[in-house]
Design an enzyme around this catalytic site. Structure first.
Site, PDB file in Angstrom:
ATOM      1  CD  GLU A  33      72.821  62.805  25.465  1.00  0.00           C
ATOM      2  OE1 GLU A  33      71.752  62.736  25.569  1.00  0.00           O
ATOM      3  OE2 GLU A  33      73.806  62.152  24.774  1.00  0.00           O
ATOM      4  N   GLY A 126      71.846  52.028  28.463  1.00  0.00           N
ATOM      5  CA  GLY A 126      71.624  53.219  28.252  1.00  0.00           C
ATOM      6  C   GLY A 126      71.405  53.310  26.675  1.00  0.00           C
ATOM      7  CG  ASP A 179      65.471  57.427  25.000  1.00  0.00           C
ATOM      8  OD1 ASP A 179      66.112  58.132  24.376  1.00  0.00           O
ATOM      9  OD2 ASP A 179      65.664  56.793  26.242  1.00  0.00           O
ATOM     10  CE1 TYR A 229      66.237  63.834  32.681  1.00  0.00           C
ATOM     11  CE2 TYR A 229      64.468  64.133  33.705  1.00  0.00           C
ATOM     12  CZ  TYR A 229      65.006  64.028  32.564  1.00  0.00           C
ATOM     13  OH  TYR A 229      64.152  64.456  31.615  1.00  0.00           O
TER      14      TYR A 229
END
Ligand code: ADP
Ligand code: MG
Length: 393
Positions: A33, A126, A179, A229
């Site tokens: 992550e 998410g 993703d 972020y």
């Protein structure tokens, strides 16, 4: 919903049958992550949840968008494809069509289409409903624009890149490639060990005899916003700059834990140091986790997941009270091999490895502890690892 029920919904909306049906999955990241934008690897797998798209040509030179999940209906002329006003859901679809043409000018939409989407990825969890929607659209419309080799690996990577560009330009989210890549390249009962810099990847079998991957949804309203972020991205950059005084590197992911010992003292900014320590540790944990899975050392894999959460909590500081409450409750349950937050952080989901016989106790204990601590109710999904994007009919 079955494909038959989806066909009925299409007929109800447009008065005729869909010509083609496609599916693309959401994803869950098992470990790795906040490594993607630091040149490191991630280890996601595609889920059996995802987005369906049904299409039929029309003779009206317009694109008609409907979704069984959304009340808004859009109709856009073929010669007027551009991002629509704020947060219009059709942006995820329009963007892909425009970007296919931009990246491959020979590919053109020759006709209008009626489209119907349906998704069963839990909303805002998410698990990448947006990537599923982009990849299913890219798959359908590359085919409509005449691309061949629909199941080729390079073609699937291209679908992911189209989806990512759409997310950047039409949704304004500067995401990494994970993703869309997982949605395009997923493989049943395999996870994807992906280098987000080079896009080299390997499908690794996930053989978990008597153990399940359980996803737990915080239903927390918190999200990793672009401010938090971007802060992390900047702090990692600061760490790289300071490390370069003693060792030239491009990405934090180039550092092994041994290198870390020798460069750590060069980082004078204490926050940047913590962020970098997470990244270096997480890159090493991800590669160790892949090795552990290959050797069938699932317990060690679980320990690495838990260590990942602790590092994201203490050094990267992206967990927050809801994700911590879920993970910390999970660690107390007999039969849990490991548990961690997954995705960007703050809200969203955790992912846990749980022995079959412990699943009921896990849901009960974690659910109760979570509600006690946060006042929120968690949801649990036993994940099935599915295939990447496909045409169903
Ligand atoms: P996630 O973490 O699920 O990707 P995002 O906020 O990135 O969350 O994406 C969610 C958005 O994607 C929705 O608000 C909607 O605009 C769009 N979307 C996702 N699935 C669908 C669907 N089935 N139909 C219409 N729009 C969808
Ligand atoms: Mg998304």
């Amino acid at each position: 919903m079955t494909t038959q029920e989806l066909q009925q919904a299409f007929e109800q909306a447009y008065g005729r049958k869909a010509e083609k049906i496609y599916f693309a999955p959401g994803r869950v990241n098992l470990i790795g992550e906040h490594t993607d934008y630091n040149g490191g690897c991630v280890f996601p797998c595609a889920l059996s949840f995802g987005a369906w798209l049904l299409i039929a040509k029309n003779n009206d030179k317009v694109l008609r968008f409907r979704s069984l999940n959304m009340p808004q209906v859009y109709e856009i002329a073929l010669d007027a494809i551009k991002p629509q006003a704020d947060r219009a859901w059709c942006n995820y679809s329009l963007g892909c069509m425009e970007i296919i043409h931009r990246r491959h000018p020979e590919a053109k939409l020759e006709s209008g289409y009626d489209l119907l989407y349906y998704g069963n990825v839990p909303a805002g969890a998410g698990l990448s409903s947006s990537a599923a929607m982009e990849v299913v659209t890219a798959r359908a419309f590359t085919e409509e624009m005449g691309w061949k080799d629909a199941d080729d690996k390079k073609y699937r990577t291209e679908l992911a890149l189209i989806g990512q560009a759409c997310e950047h330009e039409y949704a304004g989210v500067m995401c990494g490639i994970m993703d869309q890549f997982a949605s395009a390249q997923g493989k049943k009962d395999h996870a994807i060990y992906l280098n987000c810099d080079t896009l080299d990847f390997e499908h690794v079998p996930v053989k978990l005899n008597g153990i399940k991957v359980v996803i737990t949804n915080t239903h927390s309203p918190h999200h990793l916003d672009s401010g938090a972020y971007n802060d992390r991205v900047r702090q990692c950059k600061t760490a790289v700059e300071q490390i370069c005084k003693v060792k030239p590197i491009k990405f934090l992911a180039e550092l092994s834990p041994e290198d870390w010992e020798t460069v750590e003292s060069a980082i004078t900014d204490p926050i940047a140091k913590k962020r970098a320590r997470h990244v270096v540790g997480e890159v090493a944990r991800t590669s160790a986790a892949v090795e552990a899975l290959k050797k069938g050392e699932i317990e060690y894999f679980g320990e690495l997941m838990t260590a990942s959460h602790i590092s994201l909590r203490d050094d990267y500081e992206v967990t927050g009270p809801e994700l911590d409450a879920l993970a910390e409750a999970a660690w107390q349950v007999d039969g849990v091999l490991g548990s961690r937050m997954t995705g960007g952080g703050f809200g969203g989901c955790t992912v846990s490895l749980v022995r079959d016989e412990a699943i009921d106790a896990f849901k009960k204990f974690v659910g109760e502890e979570y509600e006690k601590k946060t006042g929120l109710k968690a949801d649990f999904y036993v994940a099935e690892i599915g295939d990447g994007v496909m045409r169903l009919a």
